[in-house]
Enzyme design. Sequence first.
Site, PDB file in Angstrom:
ATOM      1  N   ALA A  65      79.944 -39.643  16.635  1.00 10.51           N
ATOM      2  CA  ALA A  65      79.525 -38.264  16.423  1.00 10.51           C
ATOM      3  C   ALA A  65      80.655 -37.340  16.881  1.00 10.51           C
ATOM      4  O   ALA A  65      81.515 -37.723  17.675  1.00 10.51           O
ATOM      5  CB  ALA A  65      78.248 -37.969  17.195  1.00 10.51           C
ATOM      6  N   GLY A 110      77.744 -43.027  16.785  1.00  9.30           N
ATOM      7  CA  GLY A 110      76.958 -42.674  15.610  1.00  9.30           C
ATOM      8  C   GLY A 110      77.397 -43.387  14.354  1.00  9.30           C
ATOM      9  O   GLY A 110      76.605 -43.589  13.432  1.00  9.30           O
ATOM     10  N   GLU A 113      75.612 -46.614  14.451  1.00  8.54           N
ATOM     11  CA  GLU A 113      74.201 -46.343  14.169  1.00  8.54           C
ATOM     12  C   GLU A 113      73.978 -46.095  12.681  1.00  8.54           C
ATOM     13  O   GLU A 113      72.968 -46.537  12.119  1.00  8.54           O
ATOM     14  CB  GLU A 113      73.734 -45.147  15.011  1.00  8.54           C
ATOM     15  CG  GLU A 113      73.714 -45.464  16.498  1.00  8.54           C
ATOM     16  CD  GLU A 113      73.419 -44.262  17.361  1.00  8.54           C
ATOM     17  OE1 GLU A 113      72.363 -44.247  18.016  1.00  8.54           O
ATOM     18  OE2 GLU A 113      74.249 -43.335  17.382  1.00  8.54           O
ATOM     19  N   GLU A 133      78.528 -44.617  24.161  1.00  9.67           N
ATOM     20  CA  GLU A 133      77.986 -43.346  24.635  1.00  9.67           C
ATOM     21  C   GLU A 133      77.864 -43.258  26.152  1.00  9.67           C
ATOM     22  O   GLU A 133      78.008 -42.173  26.737  1.00  9.67           O
ATOM     23  CB  GLU A 133      76.606 -43.091  23.985  1.00  9.67           C
ATOM     24  CG  GLU A 133      76.656 -42.667  22.532  1.00  9.67           C
ATOM     25  CD  GLU A 133      76.684 -43.827  21.555  1.00  9.67           C
ATOM     26  OE1 GLU A 133      76.458 -43.605  20.354  1.00  9.67           O
ATOM     27  OE2 GLU A 133      76.930 -44.982  21.993  1.00  9.67           O
TER      28      GLU A 133
END
Length: 255
Positions: A65, A110, A113, A133
Site C-alpha cells: 500500500a 497489500g 493481499e 506490516e
Amino acid sequence: MFENLLVEKKDKVTVVTINRPQALNALNTGVLNDLENFFGSLKEDKSTRVIILTGSGDKAFVAGADIKEISTLNQKTSQEFSLKGQKIFSMIESLPQVVIGAINGFTLGGGLELALSCDFLVATPGSKFGLPEVSLGLLPGFGGTQRLSRLVGLSKAREMIFTGKHIASDEALKIGLINQVVEGSPVEAALVIANKIITNGPSAIAHAKRAINSGFDLELLKGLQVEAEQFSQLFDKSEQKEGVAAFMEKRKPQF
C-alpha cells in the site's frame, strides 16, 4: 479509461496491468478505485472468461500500500481504508471468471493481499513475497491475516506475519502460496493456462469456483451439500447438453 490500469483484451482473456511503476505499483486510493471499477464491470461480462492481473515493469507486482497515503490516516479513516480494500479484494475473489496473478517482482503487504484474492498465481524466480506490516507497527488490513492462513496454514501464516520476512519464489511454491515458478514472462505463462481454461464450460467453471469458495470453511457434510447444489444448477443448460453431446459424438465441445 483508467488512470492506473492498462487493459488489453486477448480474445476471451483480459490482461490487466497495474501501472504505477514510479511507485512500484503501490496501492493508493486511485488504484483501488480503478480496480473496483474495472472488476465491478466484469461480473456480467460474458466475453471475458479469464483475467490475468500483473504489475508494470520487472521490479514489482505491487510493492504494498502507498505509505504516504497511510501516513495521513487516523483510526477512523484507517478502518474505512481497510474495509475498502477488503471489499474490492473480496469482489475479485468472488468473480465468476478465473483470475490468475502473474507475479513479476516484489509482492508485499497489500500487494500480496491482492494476489491472495486471485484464484492462483504464477511467478518469476526472482519474485519476493511478504506481509511486512508489523515492521511499520501495523498489521495486514486488506485480508492478509485471513486469506494467508487459509492458503498456507496457520503456522506458516503466523511466521510470515509476525516476522514480516520476505520469502522467495521457491519457498512460496513449496508452501503452496504460488502454483508455478516460470522463466520468462509470467503473463505469457498465465496465457497458456488461460487458453486451456477457456476450452472448458464457462458456467461449469463459475459454479465450481463458487462451490470451492463457499464450501472451503464448512464442515465436510455441509460442503458436500454446497457442491451438490452447484452441480445440479448446471443441468438442463445448453452448455451441459453441448458438453455431454460432444463427448458422446467424440468431438470438441463448442462453448
